[in-house]
Design an enzyme around this catalytic site. Structure first.
Site, short mmCIF file in Angstrom:
data_model
loop_
_atom_site.label_atom_id
_atom_site.label_comp_id
_atom_site.label_asym_id
_atom_site.label_seq_id
_atom_site.Cartn_x
_atom_site.Cartn_y
_atom_site.Cartn_z
N CYS B 34 -3.54 -10.12 -3.62
CA CYS B 34 -3.89 -9.65 -4.96
C CYS B 34 -4.46 -8.24 -4.86
CB CYS B 34 -4.88 -10.63 -5.60
SG CYS B 34 -5.01 -10.44 -7.37
N SER B 36 -2.98 -3.92 -4.66
CA SER B 36 -2.36 -2.99 -5.63
C SER B 36 -1.27 -3.69 -6.42
CB SER B 36 -1.72 -1.80 -4.92
OG SER B 36 -2.60 -1.23 -4.02
N GLY B 38 -0.30 -7.15 -6.24
CA GLY B 38 -0.62 -8.49 -6.73
C GLY B 38 -1.45 -8.49 -8.00
N ASP B 227 8.43 3.42 7.40
CA ASP B 227 8.61 2.78 6.10
C ASP B 227 10.04 2.98 5.61
OD1 ASP B 227 7.38 1.74 3.41
OD2 ASP B 227 8.39 3.61 2.87
N LYS B 231 13.35 0.24 4.94
CA LYS B 231 14.15 0.21 3.71
C LYS B 231 15.62 0.49 4.02
CE LYS B 231 10.13 1.48 0.96
NZ LYS B 231 9.30 2.63 0.52
#
Ligand SMILES: NC(=O)c1ccc[n+]([C@@H]2O[C@H](COP(=O)([O-])OP(=O)(O)OC[C@H]3O[C@@H](n4cnc5c(N)ncnc54)[C@H](OP(=O)(O)O)[C@@H]3O)[C@@H](O)[C@H]2O)c1
Ligand SMILES: NC(=O)c1ccc[n+]([C@@H]2O[C@H](COP(=O)([O-])OP(=O)(O)OC[C@H]3O[C@@H](n4cnc5c(N)ncnc54)[C@H](OP(=O)(O)O)[C@@H]3O)[C@@H](O)[C@H]2O)c1
Lengths: 458, 458
Positions: B34, B36, B38, B227, B231
């Site tokens: 929970c 950024s 969530g 990152d 992707k």
């Protein structure tokens, strides 16, 4: 009816390792229309047969192609359509009763509507590229699909190859779309882009578009915005979960856009585009849908401003996702066929699994806002007498109609004196009344350009 | 196991008009993480509850939220997470056995992987934003989803709010994708855009990105391209129906990009971007997948060149559709939550209908091409002695490696003499060997910039 008797679509047999594997019979597809789009559908079905089989989970078999003039369709770019597949009796083809999928790429209202309805009744799922029919009478088609328990998909109907309907229907289903603003007609974008880059007038740019095959001999549907309005209706329906038809869409074409409008836009760092705009506005009883197609000036820094030639793009603003843009070729046989086949794969998978994708979503049932109540901004170029007090009088006219002015530019003098006014946001009603009032003033010689402004101060 | 006992999900009752209507119980959703993303998922589930219910066909009920530090999660932008929903025992939450949907937004490999596997085994469908896990071990997750007969969706894992995975999986399923080229990391795009617009060096631009919250205190994952590589692996898998993991992706970050590289790009009408490129190349035994992440110069006229600040965009080239581009915010809590909720709606509809969406598609099982065999183009700036014959000697070095030259620009003289060479397409191996050979030449003082060139002559 054929689809009331579920057909055996697959049987499971044991593999050596004891796990089961699905063996499926081919899915039967009939094609209605074999023109620019249809012929490319045939080609792709043929050339990509292996990939399609792997992606669907079963082969897709073309079992019939309905056309008007079969003699024209013997040879499609090297691939021969078997003569026995061609028929001029589209009605009999869709009523065979053993079809899984029907692709409608005839276009127009009839016989396309009757054929789609018959296909659904006879148990086939339907993929269509027919924006005109969907925008005029989508709800009849959706109801028939619902009743038949079959799919009706239509990605190719808006912005050709650009995946925009599926993202609206599915990717943004957990978000709140606020505005969809699209360049959805390649012909008019080509013409306006030409006018912008070369300074020519509308007639000359249209002629060039016709020579290059970007505009038809009778360009009315494109130039007058009918094509874009149909697409706006489809976009608005999906974005706002409300039935919107072509007749709900305010429409103005580009025939009146002049070289001086384009030059005026350029001077304020803007460019003229034909936009299809669907947005949430404030109705009398809460939120309402506004849908409109008209030329507008947008800042050159806006992502839509850089959409050149016959390309299309759709800009979406939503509450959580923010600003998204989808860009690509908006028409053409092969690009449109790509969108059709994407739908064919989805619909075919659904047929195999004996399920339906999401159907019509019109639960919000919002009101449609009349154009007068829609909030816009105007750019007005006024040829005025070159004397003291004119600016004050012009400002007074705007104020009397409750419209506030954002910027005024004074240009030239003597016979060339001009005031270029850009308003703040106001109802379209108030803005057009302001312009009408200005026309009656004795210090106003002419209103040389009136155009809406979009893409900022929202 | 709970999902082996089918639960009654709906009962049909007769309406007045004799037609049946479906009444459904709420779908139970558990949220893992929970932070950024969530917290925005919670907000949207709450604020858009009515719309979600209408779109799914049943309410979605949040039944648990797993976090590490529950004391931090009392208040989410005005909406109070009921204290009894918060738990630190994520493993117990996913193993309850009565969940329909699990959203994983913890991130990282463990415990995310174990939790997702347990959720699937216990009969829930899963939505995740976890690119790192998918790129490292997606196949384990897909196999578990397949075995459990549940969905695994992950639109948010690539390019945040931009709908790109669903278009690749579905809209382009009837087409052949040739290349996917994306700006999929906002931090590096912000830094490179800054360097381009202000002329600053990398270190200064990174500092500014950190001050503005666009880069983390430890920027390694972004700056070194990890990152983006994750992707790229996900994009390549979907585009080419082949399993591609992060370790298959060639990776170079932007830490070595200098102000002079950026200036050099500018001089040839180009801009430097960190690109994730997935394309079909020629392997020894037929088509193969090449996937790579590195800075590259692209012409300023390319649609990706105008992607500014921290925005993302993915450019797709396919056989029939042609060139498409998808643009929007690539990160941020709310945009990413929008993508998560789009998946939640799809997966929830599937649960209601007791069906699965399309699972992993890896039937093509293509080879992965090593970087050396991948075909690229180089831009090389060489500081040379200012004497006759140097250009010929440089050209000779390129020729010896089978690399042909597209353009040469001679600049400066004396100590500032420089040759800027842009090659034609050749294998990366041949190009890097050419550069290595140039370094050994006595007339070469320094190679001041080497960078790949993309976006044209393809
Ligand atoms: N072209 C595009 O770029 C594009 C882009 C997006 C959407 N669309 C949509 O796609 C649809 C088809 O467009 P198109 O450009 O492919 O049209 P088209 O080239 O004019 O082709 C129409 C086809 O329908 C056939 N046809 C006409 N009336 C028929 C009838 N009564 N029974 C059986 N066949 C009949 C024609 O047969 P004959 O060939 O024998 O005359 C022709 O093969 C339209 O709804 C259009 O709006 C087109
Ligand atoms: N942020 C973005 O813009 C963005 C964009 C695209 C994708 N994503 C992906 O979304 C995922 C989440 O990112 P985020 O930015 O939201 O991360 P974040 O802000 O760091 O939040 C992570 C959450 O997971 C919780 N958590 C950590 N370990 C846990 C454990 N063992 N058990 C239960 N809860 C645990 C944390 O609890 P506490 O709060 O109690 O510490 C926190 O609530 C990642 O996979 C990321 O790659 C993020």
């Amino acid at each position: 009816m054929a689809h009331d008797e579920p057909r055996k679509r697959s049987d499971r047999r044991s593999d050596d390792d004891g796990r089961t594997r699905t063996v499926t019979r081919p899915l039967r597809l009939a094609l209605l229309g074999c023109g620019s789009v249809g012929s490319q559908v045939v080609r792709l079905l043929h050339e990509q047969a292996d990939d399609l089989t792997a992606r669907v989970g079963a082969p897709i078999e073309l079992v019939g192609v309905a056309v008007r003039r079969p003699e024209l369709h013997r040879d499609l770019g090297g691939y021969q359509v078997p003569a026995e597949l061609l028929t001029t009796d589209a009605a009999a083809l869709v009523a065979r009763g053993d079809l899984d999928l029907v692709v409608e790429v005839i276009g127009g209202i009839e016989p396309a509507r009757a054929l789609i309805l018959s296909a659904l009744e006879n148990g086939a799922s339907v993929v269509t590229a027919n924006k005109a029919l969907l925008a005029e009478d989508g709800s009849t088609l959706f109801a028939a699909a619902e009743k038949a328990g079959r799919d009706l998909y239509f990605e190719a109907s808006v912005a050709g190859a650009i995946p925009i309907l599926r993202p609206l229907r599915e990717s943004l289903a957990g978000d709140r779309v606020r505005r969809v603003m699209g360049i959805v007609n390649g012909t008019t974008n080509f013409i306006l882009d030409k006018m912008d880059s070369s300074g020519t007038g509308f007639a000359e740019a249209l002629e060039e578009a016709q020579e290059l095959g970007y505009a038809e001999a009778d360009p009315t549907a494109d130039v007058e915005g009918y094509d874009a309005a149909a697409k706006a209706a489809i976009l608005a329906s999906l974005a706002f979960h409300t039935r919107v038809t072509a007749s709900d869409v305010y429409r103005e074409g580009i025939a009146e856009v002049s070289a001086s409008d384009v030059a005026s836009a350029r001077e304020m760092g803007a460019v003229v585009k034909l936009l299809a705009i669907c947005e949430l506005g404030e109705g009398r009883d809460g939120p309402a849908v506004a849908a409109r197609v008209h030329p507008a000036m947008i800042p050159r820094t806006h992502p839509l401003a850089s959409v050149r030639e016959a390309y299309n793009a759709v800009f979406v603003e939503s509450e959580a996702a923010g600003q998204l843009m989808f860009y690509g070729p908006g028409a053409g046989g092969a690009p449109t066929a790509s969108a059709v086949l994407g739908d064919v794969v989805t619909v075919a998978r659904n047929r195999l699994a004996d399920v339906r994708g999401a159907g019509e979503s019109a639960y919000a049932a919002l009101d449609v806002l009349p154009m007068g109540q829609t909030v816009t901004r105007y750019h007005v170029a006024i040829d005025v007498d070159d004397r003291t007090g004119v600016l004050a009088a012009v400002a007074q006219t705007f104020a009397e109609h409750g419209v506030s002015i954002r910027t005024v530019r004074q240009e030239g003098h003597g016979d060339d004196a001009q005031l270029v006014v850009v308003s703040h946001r106001a109802t379209d009603e108030a803005l057009s009344a302001t312009v009408a009032a200005l026309r009656t003033k004795d210090f106003v010689r002419d209103i040389s350009s009136v155009m809406r402004v979009e893409g900022e101060e929202s």
